[in-house]
Design a protein around this motif. Structure first.
Motif, PDB file in Angstrom:
ATOM      1  N   MET A   1       8.316 -16.717  28.016  1.00 46.50           N
ATOM      2  CA  MET A   1       7.800 -17.504  27.029  1.00 46.50           C
ATOM      3  C   MET A   1       7.908 -17.009  25.638  1.00 46.50           C
ATOM      4  SD  MET A   1       6.579 -20.468  26.704  1.00 46.50           S
ATOM      5  CE  MET A   1       5.718 -21.131  28.046  1.00 46.50           C
ATOM      6  N   SER A   2       8.248 -17.734  24.714  1.00 44.36           N
ATOM      7  CA  SER A   2       8.572 -17.333  23.317  1.00 44.36           C
ATOM      8  C   SER A   2       7.097 -17.280  22.772  1.00 44.36           C
ATOM      9  CB  SER A   2       9.438 -18.232  22.643  1.00 44.36           C
ATOM     10  OG  SER A   2       9.113 -17.969  21.088  1.00 44.36           O
ATOM     11  N   ASP A   3       6.422 -16.131  22.202  1.00 41.59           N
ATOM     12  CA  ASP A   3       5.328 -16.218  21.653  1.00 41.59           C
ATOM     13  C   ASP A   3       5.053 -17.056  20.506  1.00 41.59           C
ATOM     14  OD1 ASP A   3       4.372 -14.335  23.648  1.00 41.59           O
ATOM     15  OD2 ASP A   3       4.687 -12.745  22.435  1.00 41.59           O
ATOM     16  N   ARG A   4       6.283 -16.932  19.597  1.00 38.03           N
ATOM     17  CA  ARG A   4       5.958 -17.727  18.339  1.00 38.03           C
ATOM     18  C   ARG A   4       5.832 -19.387  18.648  1.00 38.03           C
ATOM     19  NH1 ARG A   4       7.202 -14.454  13.992  1.00 38.03           N
ATOM     20  NH2 ARG A   4       7.829 -12.456  14.322  1.00 38.03           N
ATOM     21  N   LEU A   5       6.946 -19.664  19.687  1.00 39.33           N
ATOM     22  CA  LEU A   5       6.765 -21.159  19.807  1.00 39.33           C
ATOM     23  C   LEU A   5       5.564 -21.588  20.537  1.00 39.33           C
ATOM     24  CD1 LEU A   5      10.525 -21.292  21.267  1.00 39.33           C
ATOM     25  CD2 LEU A   5       9.787 -22.444  19.147  1.00 39.33           C
ATOM     26  N   GLU A   6       5.009 -20.841  21.312  1.00 39.79           N
ATOM     27  CA  GLU A   6       3.809 -21.000  21.992  1.00 39.79           C
ATOM     28  C   GLU A   6       2.724 -21.069  20.960  1.00 39.79           C
ATOM     29  OE1 GLU A   6       1.264 -19.302  25.793  1.00 39.79           O
ATOM     30  OE2 GLU A   6       2.717 -17.861  24.670  1.00 39.79           O
ATOM     31  N   ALA A   7       2.803 -20.183  19.894  1.00 31.16           N
ATOM     32  CA  ALA A   7       1.761 -20.441  18.998  1.00 31.16           C
ATOM     33  C   ALA A   7       2.011 -21.878  18.021  1.00 31.16           C
ATOM     34  CB  ALA A   7       1.824 -19.319  17.663  1.00 31.16           C
ATOM     35  N   LEU A   8       3.329 -22.401  17.968  1.00 26.99           N
ATOM     36  CA  LEU A   8       3.275 -23.455  17.419  1.00 26.99           C
ATOM     37  C   LEU A   8       2.922 -24.573  18.176  1.00 26.99           C
ATOM     38  CD1 LEU A   8       4.755 -25.131  15.011  1.00 26.99           C
ATOM     39  CD2 LEU A   8       6.699 -25.256  16.245  1.00 26.99           C
ATOM     40  N   ALA A   9       2.882 -24.681  19.350  1.00 23.98           N
ATOM     41  CA  ALA A   9       2.513 -25.523  20.438  1.00 23.98           C
ATOM     42  C   ALA A   9       1.104 -25.532  20.619  1.00 23.98           C
ATOM     43  CB  ALA A   9       3.140 -25.251  21.887  1.00 23.98           C
ATOM     44  N   ASN A  10       0.285 -24.252  20.602  1.00 28.84           N
ATOM     45  CA  ASN A  10      -0.882 -24.209  20.541  1.00 28.84           C
ATOM     46  C   ASN A  10      -1.503 -24.711  19.056  1.00 28.84           C
ATOM     47  OD1 ASN A  10      -1.045 -22.987  22.991  1.00 28.84           O
ATOM     48  ND2 ASN A  10      -1.066 -20.940  22.238  1.00 28.84           N
ATOM     49  N   ALA A  11      -0.852 -24.886  18.194  1.00 28.38           N
ATOM     50  CA  ALA A  11      -1.251 -25.367  16.743  1.00 28.38           C
ATOM     51  C   ALA A  11      -1.325 -26.931  16.913  1.00 28.38           C
ATOM     52  CB  ALA A  11      -0.574 -24.822  15.702  1.00 28.38           C
ATOM     53  N   GLY A  12      -0.731 -27.461  17.925  1.00 28.50           N
ATOM     54  CA  GLY A  12      -0.986 -28.908  18.261  1.00 28.50           C
ATOM     55  C   GLY A  12       0.646 -29.546  18.054  1.00 28.50           C
ATOM     56  N   VAL A  13       1.455 -28.887  17.607  1.00 28.69           N
ATOM     57  CA  VAL A  13       2.854 -29.473  17.418  1.00 28.69           C
ATOM     58  C   VAL A  13       3.729 -29.442  18.832  1.00 28.69           C
ATOM     59  CG1 VAL A  13       5.114 -29.063  16.203  1.00 28.69           C
ATOM     60  CG2 VAL A  13       3.105 -28.237  15.006  1.00 28.69           C
ATOM     61  N   SER A  14       4.081 -30.581  19.119  1.00 29.45           N
ATOM     62  CA  SER A  14       4.963 -30.965  20.191  1.00 29.45           C
ATOM     63  C   SER A  14       6.337 -30.435  19.820  1.00 29.45           C
ATOM     64  CB  SER A  14       4.859 -32.468  20.729  1.00 29.45           C
ATOM     65  OG  SER A  14       3.502 -32.638  21.143  1.00 29.45           O
ATOM     66  N   ILE A  15       6.965 -29.470  20.602  1.00 28.57           N
ATOM     67  CA  ILE A  15       8.222 -29.052  20.467  1.00 28.57           C
ATOM     68  C   ILE A  15       9.281 -30.046  21.211  1.00 28.57           C
ATOM     69  CG2 ILE A  15       9.746 -26.986  20.479  1.00 28.57           C
ATOM     70  CD1 ILE A  15       7.465 -25.498  20.373  1.00 28.57           C
ATOM     71  N   TRP A  16      10.154 -30.823  20.307  1.00 29.40           N
ATOM     72  CA  TRP A  16      11.175 -31.419  20.995  1.00 29.40           C
ATOM     73  C   TRP A  16      12.583 -30.928  20.943  1.00 29.40           C
ATOM     74  CZ3 TRP A  16       9.760 -37.373  21.094  1.00 29.40           C
ATOM     75  CH2 TRP A  16       8.609 -37.551  21.832  1.00 29.40           C
ATOM     76  N   LEU A  17      13.412 -30.949  21.757  1.00 31.50           N
ATOM     77  CA  LEU A  17      14.889 -30.347  21.437  1.00 31.50           C
ATOM     78  C   LEU A  17      15.633 -31.664  20.990  1.00 31.50           C
ATOM     79  CD1 LEU A  17      16.907 -28.171  21.781  1.00 31.50           C
ATOM     80  CD2 LEU A  17      17.285 -29.209  24.013  1.00 31.50           C
ATOM     81  N   ASP A  18      16.362 -31.408  19.687  1.00 29.74           N
ATOM     82  CA  ASP A  18      17.167 -32.683  19.180  1.00 29.74           C
ATOM     83  C   ASP A  18      18.666 -32.341  19.735  1.00 29.74           C
ATOM     84  OD1 ASP A  18      18.039 -34.866  17.777  1.00 29.74           O
ATOM     85  OD2 ASP A  18      18.580 -33.485  16.152  1.00 29.74           O
ATOM     86  N   ASP A  19      18.716 -32.373  21.169  1.00 24.64           N
ATOM     87  CA  ASP A  19      20.079 -32.362  21.823  1.00 24.64           C
ATOM     88  C   ASP A  19      19.987 -32.654  23.155  1.00 24.64           C
ATOM     89  OD1 ASP A  19      22.964 -31.325  21.481  1.00 24.64           O
ATOM     90  OD2 ASP A  19      22.166 -29.812  22.927  1.00 24.64           O
ATOM     91  N   LEU A  20      21.183 -33.134  23.959  1.00 23.86           N
ATOM     92  CA  LEU A  20      21.235 -33.330  25.249  1.00 23.86           C
ATOM     93  C   LEU A  20      22.341 -33.299  25.787  1.00 23.86           C
ATOM     94  CD1 LEU A  20      19.384 -34.005  27.876  1.00 23.86           C
ATOM     95  CD2 LEU A  20      19.899 -36.273  27.259  1.00 23.86           C
ATOM     96  N   SER A  21      22.788 -32.703  26.911  1.00 22.69           N
ATOM     97  CA  SER A  21      24.172 -33.000  27.403  1.00 22.69           C
ATOM     98  C   SER A  21      23.782 -32.835  28.887  1.00 22.69           C
ATOM     99  CB  SER A  21      24.950 -31.766  27.113  1.00 22.69           C
ATOM    100  OG  SER A  21      24.494 -30.632  27.483  1.00 22.69           O
TER     101      SER A  21
END
Length: 368
Positions: free
Chosen positions: A1-21
């Motif tokens: 798990m990425s600690d930085r992205l986890e910190a962002l998620a813990n700040a209440g920001v939902s991380i969505w990916l702008d891509d799909l295939s």
């Protein structure tokens, strides 16, 4: 798990990916991003699908079958994209089950319909029925003609991602359209708790347009304001969101089980190499929002992004001051918003043309 992205998620920001295939889905990459990179949603658009279909052999068999059945290009596009979104919804289903608002996958109505209310409604209905997943979101543009379509489909219980929002006034109109749809759904006896929505507020395109105008003005005062307009504009929009959430009108709907329409920060890939490549993530951290990122931005934040706490709440006055300073040096911000909306709709439509041409090419290969 990425600690930085986890910190962002813990700040209440939902991380969505702008891509799909289909490659991401079938290889397990999307599931890995959910597991390892805190990704809890997906947004798509015709350009994303065009790239996926042009570069992915995983579509070939379905294209051959549809060509053999004599299906036209629009039908082929519909079948390819709805299958990908349906399968992505299944990958994200566990997220949707354990969270209040995430685990969502967005698919756009046909962009050529951006200025046709009734056809937008029909397109949204067809996509919702075809995907047939409660965690799907149908993307509808926030054009004048799109606003009544938003109300109409929400009133039918369809969850919506409102896209191409650039300014506060239009954003307020979007929120009103959503609330009106919820009120109509409630009056029709629908369960409001099943309806979800996000409002996609575009970020980087504001700075691209404003900075170009500041460069033309050329004064030191003008150049000092470069890179500040987009974040200020978004912070003003967030203040409008909190204002609506505090209203009596919303309180009545919330009591009836309605879900708030969360702000979604879109177009968060930084286009100016002079700016931090995580600018539109770090400077827009605030709880109960979504940030949808291209993979490049996601990886950049995972590598060196920083969370400095809430960067939005209580900063509306400061943000308005920035917009006032832009006006003072000669920027017509209303014209900026009009320009980027027109360009947004044009790009929206051109991306559809790109997708059509890509799929026609794949269909031709299938016939040979």
């Amino acid at each position: 798990m990425s600690d930085r992205l986890e910190a962002l998620a813990n700040a209440g920001v939902s991380i969505w990916l702008d891509d799909l295939s289909r490659e991401r889905i079938e290889s397990g990459n999307l599931a890995d991003l959910v597991k390892e990179k805190s990704v809890v949603g997906v947004t798509t658009n015709p350009t994303i699908f065009a790239g996926a279909i042009a570069n992915g052999e995983r579509y070939d068999e379905q294209v051959r079958k549809l060509v053999a059945a004599g299906e036209p290009v629009d039908k082929v596009i519909f079948e390819l994209t709805t299958e990908d979104v349906r399968n992505a919804c299944d990958v994200l289903a566990p997220v949707a089950e354990r969270t209040a608002d995430d685990g969502r996958v967005s698919i756009e109505v046909e962009p050529d319909l951006a200025n046709d209310t009734e056809k937008t409604i029909a397109s949204a209905q067809a996509l919702w029925k075809a995907v047939d997943r409660s965690n799907a979101l149908i993307k509808i543009p926030a054009t004048k003609e799109g606003l009544p379509a938003i109300t109409a489909v929400v009133a039918q219980g369809i969850s919506v991602n409102v896209t191409l929002i650039f300014g506060e006034q239009r954003y307020r109109e979007v929120m009103d359209a959503y609330l009106t749809g919820l009120e109509q759904a409630r009056d029709a006896g629908l369960d409001l708790s099943g309806i979800r929505s996000v409002a996609s507020f575009f970020i980087s395109r504001i700075d691209t347009e404003v900075d170009a105008r500041l460069d033309k003005i050329g004064t030191d005062e003008a150049k000092a304001l470069k890179g500040k307009g987009a974040v200020a504009n978004a912070r003003v929009a967030y203040a409008a969101f909190t204002e609506v959430l505090a209203s009596d009108r919303w309180a009545v709907l919330a009591e009836a089980g309605a879900n708030p329409q969360r702000p979604l920060w879109a177009s968060t890939g930084v286009k100016n190499p002079d700016y931090s490549d995580t600018l539109y993530v770090t400077d827009l951290v605030v709880a109960d929002t979504v940030n949808t990122m291209p993979e490049k931005t996601l990886e950049a934040f995972a590598d060196h992004g920083e969370v400095h706490g809430d960067q939005v709440t209580g900063k509306a006055d400061e943000a308005r001051q920035v917009l006032d300073e832009l006006t003072a040096v000669g920027i017509d911000f209303e014209n900026v918003l009009w320009t980027v909306e027109q360009e947004g709709v044009d790009k929206f439509k051109k991306s559809w043309t790109e997708l059509v041409e890509t799929v026609e090419g794949q269909m031709e290969k299938a016939r040979s």
